[in-house]
Design a protein around this motif. Structure first.
Motif, PDB file in Angstrom:
ATOM      1  N   UNK A 120       0.779  -1.239   0.000  1.00  0.00           N
ATOM      2  CA  UNK A 120       0.000   0.000   0.000  1.00  0.00           C
ATOM      3  C   UNK A 120       0.813   1.293   0.000  1.00  0.00           C
ATOM      4  N   UNK A 121       2.116   1.219   0.225  1.00  0.00           N
ATOM      5  CA  UNK A 121       2.923   2.437   0.308  1.00  0.00           C
ATOM      6  C   UNK A 121       3.033   3.128  -1.044  1.00  0.00           C
ATOM      7  N   UNK A 122       2.922   4.437  -0.995  1.00  0.00           N
ATOM      8  CA  UNK A 122       3.099   5.283  -2.178  1.00  0.00           C
ATOM      9  C   UNK A 122       3.927   6.483  -1.729  1.00  0.00           C
ATOM     10  N   UNK A 123       4.793   6.962  -2.594  1.00  0.00           N
ATOM     11  CA  UNK A 123       5.695   8.047  -2.214  1.00  0.00           C
ATOM     12  C   UNK A 123       5.722   9.138  -3.271  1.00  0.00           C
ATOM     13  N   UNK A 124       5.906  10.365  -2.829  1.00  0.00           N
ATOM     14  CA  UNK A 124       6.147  11.502  -3.710  1.00  0.00           C
ATOM     15  C   UNK A 124       7.456  12.127  -3.235  1.00  0.00           C
TER      16      UNK A 124
ATOM     17  N   UNK B 215      12.534  23.916   3.375  1.00  0.00           N
ATOM     18  CA  UNK B 215      13.659  24.477   2.629  1.00  0.00           C
ATOM     19  C   UNK B 215      14.999  23.987   3.174  1.00  0.00           C
ATOM     20  N   UNK B 216      15.032  23.519   4.411  1.00  0.00           N
ATOM     21  CA  UNK B 216      16.273  23.021   5.026  1.00  0.00           C
ATOM     22  C   UNK B 216      16.571  21.579   4.623  1.00  0.00           C
ATOM     23  N   UNK B 217      15.576  20.864   4.115  1.00  0.00           N
ATOM     24  CA  UNK B 217      15.736  19.441   3.789  1.00  0.00           C
ATOM     25  C   UNK B 217      16.419  19.260   2.438  1.00  0.00           C
ATOM     26  N   UNK B 218      17.176  18.177   2.324  1.00  0.00           N
ATOM     27  CA  UNK B 218      17.743  17.790   1.034  1.00  0.00           C
ATOM     28  C   UNK B 218      16.674  17.170   0.156  1.00  0.00           C
ATOM     29  N   UNK B 219      15.693  16.567   0.795  1.00  0.00           N
ATOM     30  CA  UNK B 219      14.535  15.969   0.116  1.00  0.00           C
ATOM     31  C   UNK B 219      13.474  15.690   1.171  1.00  0.00           C
ATOM     32  N   UNK B 220      12.243  15.708   0.726  1.00  0.00           N
ATOM     33  CA  UNK B 220      11.129  15.265   1.566  1.00  0.00           C
ATOM     34  C   UNK B 220      10.372  14.229   0.755  1.00  0.00           C
ATOM     35  N   UNK B 221      10.067  13.135   1.399  1.00  0.00           N
ATOM     36  CA  UNK B 221       9.258  12.112   0.745  1.00  0.00           C
ATOM     37  C   UNK B 221       7.888  12.136   1.418  1.00  0.00           C
ATOM     38  N   UNK B 222       6.864  12.454   0.634  1.00  0.00           N
ATOM     39  CA  UNK B 222       5.495  12.383   1.152  1.00  0.00           C
ATOM     40  C   UNK B 222       5.138  10.907   1.269  1.00  0.00           C
ATOM     41  N   UNK B 223       4.714  10.509   2.456  1.00  0.00           N
ATOM     42  CA  UNK B 223       4.376   9.116   2.761  1.00  0.00           C
ATOM     43  C   UNK B 223       2.875   8.953   2.563  1.00  0.00           C
ATOM     44  N   UNK B 224       2.503   8.148   1.588  1.00  0.00           N
ATOM     45  CA  UNK B 224       1.082   7.943   1.309  1.00  0.00           C
ATOM     46  C   UNK B 224       0.735   6.464   1.398  1.00  0.00           C
ATOM     47  N   UNK B 225      -0.530   6.198   1.637  1.00  0.00           N
ATOM     48  CA  UNK B 225      -1.029   4.833   1.717  1.00  0.00           C
ATOM     49  C   UNK B 225      -2.196   4.694   0.745  1.00  0.00           C
ATOM     50  N   UNK B 226      -2.091   3.737  -0.150  1.00  0.00           N
ATOM     51  CA  UNK B 226      -3.145   3.461  -1.128  1.00  0.00           C
ATOM     52  C   UNK B 226      -3.977   2.291  -0.621  1.00  0.00           C
TER      53      UNK B 226
ATOM     54  N   UNK C  13      -1.687  17.053   6.645  1.00  0.00           N
ATOM     55  CA  UNK C  13      -1.546  16.039   5.584  1.00  0.00           C
ATOM     56  C   UNK C  13      -2.883  15.733   4.930  1.00  0.00           C
ATOM     57  N   UNK C  14      -3.977  15.955   5.629  1.00  0.00           N
ATOM     58  CA  UNK C  14      -5.288  15.661   5.037  1.00  0.00           C
ATOM     59  C   UNK C  14      -5.609  16.568   3.849  1.00  0.00           C
ATOM     60  N   UNK C  15      -4.842  17.643   3.682  1.00  0.00           N
ATOM     61  CA  UNK C  15      -5.066  18.563   2.563  1.00  0.00           C
ATOM     62  C   UNK C  15      -4.107  18.337   1.394  1.00  0.00           C
ATOM     63  N   UNK C  16      -3.285  17.304   1.450  1.00  0.00           N
ATOM     64  CA  UNK C  16      -2.244  17.143   0.433  1.00  0.00           C
ATOM     65  C   UNK C  16      -2.799  16.875  -0.955  1.00  0.00           C
ATOM     66  N   UNK C  17      -4.028  16.401  -1.046  1.00  0.00           N
ATOM     67  CA  UNK C  17      -4.665  16.230  -2.352  1.00  0.00           C
ATOM     68  C   UNK C  17      -4.830  17.551  -3.094  1.00  0.00           C
ATOM     69  N   UNK C  18      -4.714  18.660  -2.376  1.00  0.00           N
ATOM     70  CA  UNK C  18      -4.755  19.980  -3.000  1.00  0.00           C
ATOM     71  C   UNK C  18      -3.371  20.396  -3.516  1.00  0.00           C
ATOM     72  N   UNK C  19      -2.323  19.713  -3.053  1.00  0.00           N
ATOM     73  CA  UNK C  19      -0.954  20.066  -3.439  1.00  0.00           C
ATOM     74  C   UNK C  19      -0.439  19.178  -4.572  1.00  0.00           C
ATOM     75  N   UNK C  20      -0.733  17.881  -4.487  1.00  0.00           N
ATOM     76  CA  UNK C  20      -0.378  16.966  -5.571  1.00  0.00           C
ATOM     77  C   UNK C  20      -1.523  15.994  -5.787  1.00  0.00           C
ATOM     78  N   UNK C  21      -1.562  15.423  -6.965  1.00  0.00           N
ATOM     79  CA  UNK C  21      -2.642  14.507  -7.326  1.00  0.00           C
ATOM     80  C   UNK C  21      -2.541  13.224  -6.499  1.00  0.00           C
TER      81      UNK C  21
END
Length: 185
Positions: free
Chosen positions: A45-49, A87-98, A140-148
């Motif tokens: 179920x894991x999905x990542x952005x 802005x301080x991070x080298x990367x951020x991975x959005x942790x999603x569950x499908x 995080x509940x609003x992330x559908x407004x930031x990415x598909x």
């Protein structure tokens, strides 16, 4: 040894990161570790952005504005922190569950499998000497407004990653003995 890596895993926060970028190869290795988490009925179920570069700044602005829009009594320092930390991070991975479309397993099992994938990521980061931190703000509940996002997909948080100077002070952590938490029957 894996037990040593487990014991040495720590939250290393964005304020501790330096400007050294994280390579795409390192991120791919970390995601590959996630992909080997246990999963009931093989739902995976894991999905990542993966967010890097300008997208980190856009994420911070989105989170800050959404916080100001939805919080009854917003605090200026928190709104600023939401802008600055990404802005301080080298990367951020959005942790999603499908969610499995067949609902073949309870939702909590898919959340647990995703959390195990994140633990694998964290352990890989520990071994690779990359700082990491799992943040799970209510926003995080609003992330559908930031990415598909797909139907039945939920964002569970953000996995911040950054290189850090190895001489930073990482606090010693202890645990109460496992015998105090175990009943043998």
């Amino acid at each position: 040894m894996i037990l040593e890596i487990i014991r040495n895993r720590r939250s290393i926060f964005p304020a501790q990161y330096n400007d050294t970028p994280i390579t795409k190869e390192a991120i791919e290795t970390i995601l590959e570790a996630a992909n080997w988490a246990p999963t009931h009925r093989k739902t995976e179920p894991w999905r990542f952005r993966v967010l890097q570069g300008e997208t980190l700044e856009k994420l911070g602005l989105f989170l800050s504005l959404k916080y100001l829009e939805t919080e009854a009594s917003p605090k200026e320092f928190k709104a600023k922190k939401l802008i600055e930390n990404p802005k301080k991070a080298g990367a951020i991975i959005a942790i999603c569950m499908q969610r499995d479309p067949n609902k073949s397993v309870p939702e909590w099992e898919e959340v647990a499998a995703t959390a195990m994938a994140v633990q694998n990521m964290w352990l890989a980061c520990t071994e690779m000497k990359i700082g990491a931190y799992w943040s799970s703000p209510a926003l995080t509940k609003y992330m559908g407004e930031f990415f598909e996002m797909a139907d039945e997909e939920a964002c569970l948080g953000f996995f911040y990653m950054g290189n850090y100077d190895k001489d930073i002070e990482i606090p010693e952590v202890t645990r109460t003995p496992i015998a105090e938490k175990t009943v043998w029957l």
